[in-house]
Design a protein around this motif. Structure first.
Motif, mmCIF file in Angstrom:
data_model
loop_
_atom_site.group_PDB
_atom_site.id
_atom_site.type_symbol
_atom_site.label_atom_id
_atom_site.label_comp_id
_atom_site.label_asym_id
_atom_site.label_seq_id
_atom_site.Cartn_x
_atom_site.Cartn_y
_atom_site.Cartn_z
ATOM 1 N N ILE A 78 0.934 -1.540 -0.074
ATOM 2 C CA ILE A 78 -0.027 0.200 0.428
ATOM 3 C C ILE A 78 0.682 1.143 -0.120
ATOM 4 O O ILE A 78 2.346 1.099 0.099
ATOM 5 C CB ILE A 78 -1.122 0.185 1.369
ATOM 6 C CG1 ILE A 78 -0.674 0.189 2.337
ATOM 7 C CG2 ILE A 78 -1.631 -1.282 0.938
ATOM 8 C CD1 ILE A 78 -1.070 0.026 3.580
ATOM 9 N N PRO A 79 0.673 2.251 -0.246
ATOM 10 C CA PRO A 79 1.156 3.691 -0.338
ATOM 11 C C PRO A 79 1.734 4.013 0.807
ATOM 12 O O PRO A 79 1.197 4.190 1.974
ATOM 13 C CB PRO A 79 -0.207 5.291 -0.366
ATOM 14 C CG PRO A 79 -0.650 3.980 -1.788
ATOM 15 C CD PRO A 79 -0.993 2.835 -0.331
ATOM 16 N N VAL A 80 3.174 4.467 1.013
ATOM 17 C CA VAL A 80 3.562 4.799 1.852
ATOM 18 C C VAL A 80 3.515 6.088 2.762
ATOM 19 O O VAL A 80 2.553 6.930 1.960
ATOM 20 C CB VAL A 80 4.987 4.778 1.748
ATOM 21 C CG1 VAL A 80 6.234 5.975 2.306
ATOM 22 C CG2 VAL A 80 5.662 4.058 1.027
ATOM 23 N N VAL A 81 3.165 6.335 3.782
ATOM 24 C CA VAL A 81 2.857 7.531 4.310
ATOM 25 C C VAL A 81 3.671 7.853 5.086
ATOM 26 O O VAL A 81 5.040 7.612 6.078
ATOM 27 C CB VAL A 81 1.426 7.211 5.499
ATOM 28 C CG1 VAL A 81 0.389 6.481 4.058
ATOM 29 C CG2 VAL A 81 1.653 5.944 6.210
ATOM 30 N N GLU A 82 3.537 9.552 5.647
ATOM 31 C CA GLU A 82 4.457 9.926 7.072
ATOM 32 C C GLU A 82 3.560 9.933 8.631
ATOM 33 O O GLU A 82 2.686 9.915 8.474
ATOM 34 C CB GLU A 82 4.791 11.351 6.079
ATOM 35 C CG GLU A 82 5.296 11.488 5.276
ATOM 36 C CD GLU A 82 7.127 10.651 5.417
ATOM 37 O OE1 GLU A 82 7.475 11.577 6.830
ATOM 38 O OE2 GLU A 82 7.452 10.860 4.181
ATOM 39 N N GLU A 83 4.722 8.997 8.959
ATOM 40 C CA GLU A 83 4.219 8.867 10.112
ATOM 41 C C GLU A 83 5.340 8.632 11.037
ATOM 42 O O GLU A 83 6.648 8.105 10.685
ATOM 43 C CB GLU A 83 3.714 7.311 10.503
ATOM 44 C CG GLU A 83 3.897 6.327 9.842
ATOM 45 C CD GLU A 83 2.892 5.063 10.015
ATOM 46 O OE1 GLU A 83 2.246 5.076 10.385
ATOM 47 O OE2 GLU A 83 3.696 3.872 9.477
ATOM 48 N N SER A 84 5.446 8.297 11.988
ATOM 49 C CA SER A 84 6.586 8.071 13.703
ATOM 50 C C SER A 84 5.893 7.131 14.159
ATOM 51 O O SER A 84 4.773 7.441 15.203
ATOM 52 C CB SER A 84 7.193 9.602 14.142
ATOM 53 O OG SER A 84 6.023 9.460 14.959
ATOM 54 N N GLY A 85 7.260 6.195 14.488
ATOM 55 C CA GLY A 85 7.013 4.726 15.834
ATOM 56 C C GLY A 85 5.997 3.961 14.916
ATOM 57 O O GLY A 85 5.173 4.202 13.797
ATOM 58 N N PHE A 86 5.844 3.150 15.981
ATOM 59 C CA PHE A 86 4.799 1.554 15.372
ATOM 60 C C PHE A 86 4.248 1.603 17.264
ATOM 61 O O PHE A 86 4.419 1.570 18.391
ATOM 62 C CB PHE A 86 5.749 0.763 15.701
ATOM 63 C CG PHE A 86 4.614 -0.656 14.907
ATOM 64 C CD1 PHE A 86 4.677 -1.234 14.259
ATOM 65 C CD2 PHE A 86 4.138 -1.091 16.331
ATOM 66 C CE1 PHE A 86 4.459 -1.638 12.835
ATOM 67 C CE2 PHE A 86 3.537 -2.483 15.206
ATOM 68 C CZ PHE A 86 3.252 -3.132 14.531
ATOM 69 N N ARG A 87 2.494 1.131 16.898
ATOM 70 C CA ARG A 87 1.885 1.254 18.149
ATOM 71 C C ARG A 87 0.766 -0.022 18.210
ATOM 72 O O ARG A 87 0.212 -0.046 17.113
ATOM 73 C CB ARG A 87 0.741 2.820 17.727
ATOM 74 C CG ARG A 87 0.196 3.143 17.041
ATOM 75 C CD ARG A 87 -0.130 4.653 16.922
ATOM 76 N NE ARG A 87 -0.492 5.671 15.625
ATOM 77 C CZ ARG A 87 -0.974 5.323 14.394
ATOM 78 N NH1 ARG A 87 0.387 4.594 13.840
ATOM 79 N NH2 ARG A 87 -1.426 5.672 13.680
ATOM 80 N N GLU A 88 0.055 0.315 19.249
ATOM 81 C CA GLU A 88 -0.844 -0.700 19.232
ATOM 82 C C GLU A 88 -2.294 0.133 18.669
ATOM 83 O O GLU A 88 -2.373 1.057 19.872
ATOM 84 C CB GLU A 88 -1.492 -1.588 20.479
ATOM 85 C CG GLU A 88 -1.819 -2.669 20.675
ATOM 86 C CD GLU A 88 -1.580 -3.284 21.692
ATOM 87 O OE1 GLU A 88 -2.289 -4.033 22.025
ATOM 88 O OE2 GLU A 88 -0.223 -3.392 22.802
ATOM 89 N N LEU A 89 -3.047 -0.985 18.156
ATOM 90 C CA LEU A 89 -4.863 -0.235 18.188
ATOM 91 C C LEU A 89 -5.715 -1.240 18.849
ATOM 92 O O LEU A 89 -5.102 -2.077 18.531
ATOM 93 C CB LEU A 89 -4.795 -0.009 16.324
ATOM 94 C CG LEU A 89 -4.229 1.402 15.730
ATOM 95 C CD1 LEU A 89 -5.133 1.173 14.202
ATOM 96 C CD2 LEU A 89 -4.058 2.908 16.400
ATOM 97 N N TYR A 90 -6.653 -0.022 19.479
ATOM 98 C CA TYR A 90 -7.706 -0.857 20.007
ATOM 99 C C TYR A 90 -9.041 -0.481 19.420
ATOM 100 O O TYR A 90 -9.151 0.489 18.333
ATOM 101 C CB TYR A 90 -7.439 -0.262 21.614
ATOM 102 C CG TYR A 90 -5.799 -0.882 22.093
ATOM 103 C CD1 TYR A 90 -6.237 -2.054 22.901
ATOM 104 C CD2 TYR A 90 -5.268 0.181 21.804
ATOM 105 C CE1 TYR A 90 -5.276 -1.790 23.503
ATOM 106 C CE2 TYR A 90 -3.867 -0.368 23.482
ATOM 107 C CZ TYR A 90 -4.211 -1.318 23.152
ATOM 108 O OH TYR A 90 -3.031 -1.729 24.435
#
Length: 90
Positions: A78-90
């Protein structure tokens, strides 16, 4: 270096076994970005971004989890996005 973003759906014994915690730990230690979350049907969904060989190391690490049993996974670019970090979603 080329960065990619993948949407991955994991099936198997992937909930209630520390999958999300392990994914976050490994992804952060490898410098990957994205997120992971449980799905209502027992699967786990992830979007992960980084160099392809580093993403492969994340998946290899998940496969070594003591209680985690990945039976199958579907992956799509999928397309690359600008973000920082890796997180858990609920």
């Amino acid at each position: 270096m080329k960065r990619v973003r993948k949407h991955i759906r994991f099936r198997g014994r992937v909930q209630g076994v520390g999958f999300r915690y392990t994914a976050c730990y490994i992804a952060r230690s490898l410098g990957l970005t994205g997120w992971v979350r449980n799905l209502w049907d027992g699967d786990v969904e992830m979007e992960v971004q980084g160099q392809p060989e580093v993403i492969d190391r994340l998946i290899a690490g998940l496969n070594q989890g003591r209680f985690i049993q990945i039976e199958s996974m579907d992956s799509e670019d999928i397309p690359v996005v600008e973000e920082s970090g890796f997180r858990e979603l609920y």
